[in-house]
Write a protein that holds these residues in place. Structure first.
Motif, PDB file in Angstrom:
ATOM      1  N   ILE A  35      32.106  39.776  54.613  1.00 44.27           N
ATOM      2  CA  ILE A  35      31.032  39.155  53.832  1.00 44.27           C
ATOM      3  C   ILE A  35      30.828  40.076  52.624  1.00 44.27           C
ATOM      4  O   ILE A  35      30.622  41.281  52.782  1.00 44.27           O
ATOM      5  CB  ILE A  35      29.748  39.017  54.685  1.00 44.27           C
ATOM      6  N   VAL A  36      30.946  39.476  51.446  1.00 40.56           N
ATOM      7  CA  VAL A  36      31.075  40.257  50.214  1.00 40.56           C
ATOM      8  C   VAL A  36      29.781  40.208  49.406  1.00 40.56           C
ATOM      9  O   VAL A  36      29.187  39.129  49.244  1.00 40.56           O
ATOM     10  CB  VAL A  36      32.264  39.694  49.400  1.00 40.56           C
ATOM     11  N   ASP A  37      29.357  41.369  48.917  1.00 39.39           N
ATOM     12  CA  ASP A  37      28.206  41.445  48.019  1.00 39.39           C
ATOM     13  C   ASP A  37      28.624  40.872  46.663  1.00 39.39           C
ATOM     14  O   ASP A  37      29.613  41.328  46.085  1.00 39.39           O
ATOM     15  CB  ASP A  37      27.778  42.907  47.880  1.00 39.39           C
ATOM     16  N   LEU A  38      27.884  39.871  46.166  1.00 39.56           N
ATOM     17  CA  LEU A  38      28.317  39.196  44.936  1.00 39.56           C
ATOM     18  C   LEU A  38      27.930  39.973  43.678  1.00 39.56           C
ATOM     19  O   LEU A  38      28.270  39.561  42.569  1.00 39.56           O
ATOM     20  CB  LEU A  38      27.765  37.766  44.895  1.00 39.56           C
ATOM     21  N   GLY A  39      27.230  41.098  43.853  1.00 39.16           N
ATOM     22  CA  GLY A  39      26.966  41.972  42.710  1.00 39.16           C
ATOM     23  C   GLY A  39      28.086  42.981  42.524  1.00 39.16           C
ATOM     24  O   GLY A  39      28.526  43.242  41.404  1.00 39.16           O
ATOM     25  N   THR A  40      28.578  43.537  43.631  1.00 42.17           N
ATOM     26  CA  THR A  40      29.564  44.626  43.551  1.00 42.17           C
ATOM     27  C   THR A  40      30.957  44.192  44.004  1.00 42.17           C
ATOM     28  O   THR A  40      31.918  44.909  43.794  1.00 42.17           O
ATOM     29  CB  THR A  40      29.132  45.779  44.475  1.00 42.17           C
ATOM     30  N   PHE A  41      31.050  43.033  44.630  1.00 40.80           N
ATOM     31  CA  PHE A  41      32.303  42.542  45.216  1.00 40.80           C
ATOM     32  C   PHE A  41      32.894  43.517  46.225  1.00 40.80           C
ATOM     33  O   PHE A  41      34.101  43.700  46.314  1.00 40.80           O
ATOM     34  CB  PHE A  41      33.303  42.111  44.134  1.00 40.80           C
ATOM     35  N   GLU A  68      35.639  29.337  48.628  1.00 36.78           N
ATOM     36  CA  GLU A  68      37.090  29.099  48.687  1.00 36.78           C
ATOM     37  C   GLU A  68      37.779  29.295  47.348  1.00 36.78           C
ATOM     38  O   GLU A  68      39.002  29.371  47.291  1.00 36.78           O
ATOM     39  CB  GLU A  68      37.370  27.687  49.217  1.00 36.78           C
ATOM     40  N   THR A  69      37.007  29.334  46.267  1.00 30.47           N
ATOM     41  CA  THR A  69      37.621  29.435  44.936  1.00 30.47           C
ATOM     42  C   THR A  69      36.885  30.463  44.079  1.00 30.47           C
ATOM     43  O   THR A  69      35.733  30.831  44.368  1.00 30.47           O
ATOM     44  CB  THR A  69      37.546  28.075  44.196  1.00 30.47           C
ATOM     45  N   ALA A  70      37.547  30.889  43.003  1.00 27.19           N
ATOM     46  CA  ALA A  70      36.919  31.804  42.041  1.00 27.19           C
ATOM     47  C   ALA A  70      35.706  31.116  41.409  1.00 27.19           C
ATOM     48  O   ALA A  70      34.698  31.763  41.122  1.00 27.19           O
ATOM     49  CB  ALA A  70      37.929  32.217  40.972  1.00 27.19           C
ATOM     50  N   PHE A  71      35.805  29.798  41.218  1.00 24.01           N
ATOM     51  CA  PHE A  71      34.668  29.045  40.684  1.00 24.01           C
ATOM     52  C   PHE A  71      33.440  29.207  41.585  1.00 24.01           C
ATOM     53  O   PHE A  71      32.334  29.479  41.104  1.00 24.01           O
ATOM     54  CB  PHE A  71      35.026  27.564  40.507  1.00 24.01           C
ATOM     55  N   HIS A  72      33.636  29.048  42.897  1.00 23.20           N
ATOM     56  CA  HIS A  72      32.519  29.234  43.834  1.00 23.20           C
ATOM     57  C   HIS A  72      31.912  30.625  43.691  1.00 23.20           C
ATOM     58  O   HIS A  72      30.691  30.774  43.619  1.00 23.20           O
ATOM     59  CB  HIS A  72      32.999  29.073  45.285  1.00 23.20           C
ATOM     60  N   ALA A  73      32.769  31.629  43.632  1.00 21.28           N
ATOM     61  CA  ALA A  73      32.288  33.015  43.590  1.00 21.28           C
ATOM     62  C   ALA A  73      31.444  33.270  42.339  1.00 21.28           C
ATOM     63  O   ALA A  73      30.347  33.828  42.420  1.00 21.28           O
ATOM     64  CB  ALA A  73      33.459  33.988  43.669  1.00 21.28           C
ATOM     65  N   THR A  74      31.926  32.829  41.182  1.00 25.23           N
ATOM     66  CA  THR A  74      31.184  33.104  39.946  1.00 25.23           C
ATOM     67  C   THR A  74      29.926  32.240  39.860  1.00 25.23           C
ATOM     68  O   THR A  74      28.879  32.714  39.416  1.00 25.23           O
ATOM     69  CB  THR A  74      32.063  32.914  38.687  1.00 25.23           C
ATOM     70  N   LEU A  75      30.028  30.992  40.326  1.00 20.66           N
ATOM     71  CA  LEU A  75      28.839  30.128  40.334  1.00 20.66           C
ATOM     72  C   LEU A  75      27.732  30.763  41.187  1.00 20.66           C
ATOM     73  O   LEU A  75      26.583  30.880  40.756  1.00 20.66           O
ATOM     74  CB  LEU A  75      29.175  28.743  40.887  1.00 20.66           C
ATOM     75  N   ARG A 109      25.277  37.146  48.724  1.00 20.82           N
ATOM     76  CA  ARG A 109      26.564  37.432  49.360  1.00 20.82           C
ATOM     77  C   ARG A 109      27.412  36.175  49.512  1.00 20.82           C
ATOM     78  O   ARG A 109      26.863  35.069  49.553  1.00 20.82           O
ATOM     79  CB  ARG A 109      26.338  38.021  50.759  1.00 20.82           C
ATOM     80  N   GLY A 110      28.715  36.370  49.647  1.00 25.18           N
ATOM     81  CA  GLY A 110      29.613  35.244  49.870  1.00 25.18           C
ATOM     82  C   GLY A 110      30.609  35.557  50.973  1.00 25.18           C
ATOM     83  O   GLY A 110      30.958  36.724  51.214  1.00 25.18           O
ATOM     84  N   GLN A 111      31.049  34.503  51.640  1.00 28.93           N
ATOM     85  CA  GLN A 111      32.000  34.625  52.749  1.00 28.93           C
ATOM     86  C   GLN A 111      32.930  33.425  52.645  1.00 28.93           C
ATOM     87  O   GLN A 111      32.472  32.303  52.495  1.00 28.93           O
ATOM     88  CB  GLN A 111      31.212  34.583  54.057  1.00 28.93           C
ATOM     89  N   GLY A 112      34.230  33.651  52.709  1.00 26.00           N
ATOM     90  CA  GLY A 112      35.142  32.509  52.645  1.00 26.00           C
ATOM     91  C   GLY A 112      36.558  32.926  52.351  1.00 26.00           C
ATOM     92  O   GLY A 112      36.842  34.097  52.078  1.00 26.00           O
ATOM     93  N   TYR A 113      37.454  31.941  52.431  1.00 25.57           N
ATOM     94  CA  TYR A 113      38.877  32.198  52.290  1.00 25.57           C
ATOM     95  C   TYR A 113      39.230  32.799  50.937  1.00 25.57           C
ATOM     96  O   TYR A 113      40.258  33.457  50.803  1.00 25.57           O
ATOM     97  CB  TYR A 113      39.668  30.897  52.513  1.00 25.57           C
ATOM     98  N   HIS A 114      38.412  32.557  49.918  1.00 20.84           N
ATOM     99  CA  HIS A 114      38.688  33.160  48.615  1.00 20.84           C
ATOM    100  C   HIS A 114      38.691  34.693  48.709  1.00 20.84           C
ATOM    101  O   HIS A 114      39.492  35.351  48.038  1.00 20.84           O
ATOM    102  CB  HIS A 114      37.647  32.708  47.596  1.00 20.84           C
ATOM    103  N   PHE A 115      37.811  35.228  49.531  1.00 22.42           N
ATOM    104  CA  PHE A 115      37.744  36.693  49.692  1.00 22.42           C
ATOM    105  C   PHE A 115      38.679  37.151  50.810  1.00 22.42           C
ATOM    106  O   PHE A 115      39.511  38.022  50.611  1.00 22.42           O
ATOM    107  CB  PHE A 115      36.316  37.136  50.000  1.00 22.42           C
TER     108      PHE A 115
END
Ligand code: C2E
Ligand code: CA
Ligand code: CA
Ligand code: CA
Length: 280
Positions: A46-52, A240-247, A255-261
């Motif tokens: 599970i990734v911190d969306l500020g620091t990745f 699942e996508t870079a679009f999801h992560a940046t959005l 935080r984000g969790q998914g196949y993209h990471f």
């Protein structure tokens, strides 16, 4: 029509009985598998969306029957839950995950999140078990979160009162409570304010298909804003996508969790380099 109806009933009855006996067989197999140590815990970052960076991992159980393909939880959790085997299986998962995560927490500050079934919270000894497992593993209570689905806590039955008592006791120790799959089922916003909840996991079905999916984007924005107004930590599932992560980053999701990471993986793969910064 009458005969057809009758046949229908007979067919239904047979199918039902066959399914029931399949279930019983499955449960017997699962019990043996637990004794034979055929289960494993995989971990998804599970990734911190500020620091990745990976800040937490979710424990996801797998059944690895020797010489056969791995079996996912969707194929055995429901039967485990119905039969009550989930109480033993859930305890096994928690013990394994806490003991593996203790070192990751010490060395990388990573926290652990574990799924808990409704049935486990009907067990009088649940709080005591969690406390004992934490003490044995050396994982601090503050490094553990328990994921529950919202249905557990809604309604005023004795079951939910008991569940609430367990969660409140553990939360007083510092264990955090996450609502899993938010946005499916009976999502009601009001109760979020009143329940002992720290983390909101936004279900992957809410993820927009793309930049033009304005309705879903508005929906995710609303959920993130709501959660933030209640001071909950937000975790988006199904990134699942870079679009999801940046959005999600733009919307202020924590935080984000998914196949993209990263996908769920065995502990050994995780320790081989998953705790640094992930590619965006
Ligand atoms: P969940 O708690 O919602 O877990 C997330 C599920 O989504 C996992 O499936 C994970 O592999 C999958 N996933 C992760 N990222 C993505 C993505 O980007 N796209 C898609 N399409 N899927 C993604 P998994 O491991 O098959 O687990 C299924 C469910 O089984 C879990 O859903 C959870 O409800 C249950 N489960 C798993 N382990 C346990 C456990 O130890 N105890 C209990 N009670 N339930 C468990
Ligand atoms: Ca979960
Ligand atoms: Ca989920
Ligand atoms: Ca789920």
């Amino acid at each position: 029509a009458k005969t057809a109806g009758k046949n229908c009933v007979i067919w239904y009855d047979r199918t039902l009985r066959r399914r029931q006996s399949e279930r019983i067989e499955t449960v017997a197999k699962l019990r043996l598998a637990l004794d034979a140590d055929e289960f494993a815990v995989h971990y998804q970052p599970i990734v911190d969306l500020g620091t990745f960076r990976t800040v937490a991992v979710e424990a996801l159980v797998r059944w690895l029957p020797p010489g056969e393909a791995p079996i996912g939880p969707d194929r055995f959790i429901p039967a485990s839950e119905e039969s009550g085997l989930i109480i033993a299986l859930g305890e096994w998962v928690l013990r394994r995950a806490c003991s593996e995560a203790a070192a990751w927490h010490r060395e990388h500050g990573v926290t652990l999140t574990v799924n808990v079934s409704p049935r486990q919270l009907t067990d009088d000894t649940f709080t005591a078990k969690v406390r004992r497992i934490l003490a044995d593993s050396g994982l601090p209570a503050t490094a553990l979160a328990l994921e529950i689905t919202e249905g557990i806590l809604i309604g005023a039955g004795t079951g939910s009162a008991q569940a609430l008592a367990h969660l409140e006791a553990l939360r007083a120790d510092g264990v955090r409570i996450a609502i899993d799959d938010f946005g499916t089922g009976y999502s009601s916003l009001g109760y979020l304010r009143d329940l002992p909840v720290d983390i909101l996991k936004i279900d992957r079905s809410l993820m927009p298909a793309g930049e033009d999916d304005h309705r879903q984007i508005a929906l995710v924005r609303t959920v993130v804003d709501l959660a933030r107004s209640l001071s909950l930590t937000t975790v988006a599932e199904g990134v699942e996508t870079a679009f999801h992560a940046t959005l999600l980053q733009e919307l202020g999701c924590d935080r984000g969790q998914g196949y993209h990471f990263a996908r769920p993986m065995p502990a050994t793969n995780l320790t081989a380099g998953q705790f640094g910064q992930v590619p965006i």
